[in-house]
Design an enzyme around this catalytic site. Structure first.
Site, short mmCIF file in Angstrom:
data_model
loop_
_atom_site.label_atom_id
_atom_site.label_comp_id
_atom_site.label_asym_id
_atom_site.label_seq_id
_atom_site.Cartn_x
_atom_site.Cartn_y
_atom_site.Cartn_z
N ASP A 177 0.86 -1.18 0.00
CA ASP A 177 0.00 0.00 0.00
C ASP A 177 0.90 1.23 0.00
O ASP A 177 1.53 1.56 1.01
CB ASP A 177 -0.89 0.02 1.25
N LYS B 13 -6.78 3.34 -3.27
CA LYS B 13 -7.16 3.33 -1.86
C LYS B 13 -7.38 4.76 -1.38
O LYS B 13 -6.63 5.67 -1.77
CB LYS B 13 -6.06 2.64 -1.05
N LYS C 298 -10.06 0.25 -2.38
CA LYS C 298 -9.97 0.00 -0.94
C LYS C 298 -10.43 1.22 -0.15
O LYS C 298 -9.93 2.33 -0.36
CB LYS C 298 -8.53 -0.36 -0.55
#
Length: 292
Positions: free
Chosen positions: A152, A216, A245
């Site tokens: 991430d 995300k 996400k």
């Protein structure tokens, strides 16, 4: 010898993809592998293909499946080894998608989760995104070496807000390249709370063009987290090709359900146990089941 081995692997992968295309194979949750490129197929299998594209109320999914959406997260700087071990134990007990941790804990998590389907996710360029691109690439390679299969990363937010989309794409691209070398997937944190809607669109477009696997919303360390409106916007921009996400402020089953219905395919939460217990209809006490 290495070249011959790589060629053999490529040939086998091509044959698998060709067969899937001819047979129109779907998994039990409706993922269509016939549309996958070899890399997408590998990353989908690595990420846990049954989690991709799953939504409540579709294809027979039950609310108890929520655990498979959750990246069980512990990113506070004061996290101790004991807390990290507990995080991994809870992830095993509830079968979460992954544990999401700072790079220093990746090796520890990989050891604690050995033999488990739970993935290890490492954050990169976290939490500001202001690290140089080549440093992010090194962080990524080291995290993958230590056992991470998901990355991430935080984008260069300042470059995005300066209109320098080329730098943003390069920043993402070097991480994607480094991660995909080890077949780790990349989720690109755009930090929605700091962006206008136009900037959110451009950030998602940059992630998509750079070959990322997910976009995300947030680090959880800024002034805001995921919103239903942002998830819906991000899903419209990336289409069905990337995961989305929702992270930051997802505190309950109701929050998680709303995010998934808006288009999220993964949930980042530090209260994953509470959400999973709510989904299972049990009293939430923040603990894993007895005997885990």
């Amino acid at each position: 010898m290495n070249a011959e081995l790589e060629k053999l692997v490529e040939q086998i992968t091509d044959q698998i993809v060709a067969r899937l295309r001819s047979e129109r194979v779907h998994d039990s949750n409706g993922v269509d592998y016939a549309d996958c490129s070899p890399h997408t197929l590998a990353c989908a299998l690595n990420a846990g293909a049954s989690r991709i594209g799953l939504a409540w109320g579709q294809r027979g999914a039950a609310s108890a499946d929520v655990a498979g959406y959750i990246d069980h997260t512990l990113l506070k700087p004061e996290a101790t080894r004991e807390e990290i071990e507990k995080l991994c134990q809870e992830a095993r007990a509830f079968n979460f998608a992954s544990v999401c941790v700072n790079p220093t804990w990746v090796k520890e998590c990989a050891y604690n989760l050995r033999g488990s389907p739970v993935k290890v996710c490492a954050v990169v360029g976290f939490p500001l995104g202001a690290t140089l691109a080549d440093v992010k690439a090194y962080e990524t390679r080291r995290a993958v070496f230590d056992g991470a299969t998901e990355i991430d990363m935080v984008i260069n937010i300042g470059a995005l807000k300066s209109g320098d989309d080329a730098t943003v794409r390069r920043d993402i691209g070097v991480v994607v390249e480094a991660a995909h070398e080890g077949c780790a997937i990349v989720k690109v944190i755009i930090e929605t709370a700091l962006l206008t809607d136009d900037e959110k669109v451009r950030a998602c477009q940059a992630a998509k063009s750079a070959g990322a696997d997910f976009v995300k919303t947030s680090t959880g360390f800024s002034k805001g987290g995921a919103t239903v409106a942002d998830i819906a916007l991000m899903r419209r921009v990336v289409g069905s090709e990337l995961g989305v996400k929702a992270s930051g402020g997802v505190k309950s089953m109701a929050d998680a359900r709303a995010m998934v219905e808006a288009g999220a395919t993964r949930i980042g939460a530090s209260v994953g146990v509470k959400i999973a217990q709510e989904a299972a209809g049990s009293k939430s006490n923040g603990r894993a089941p007895a005997g885990y």
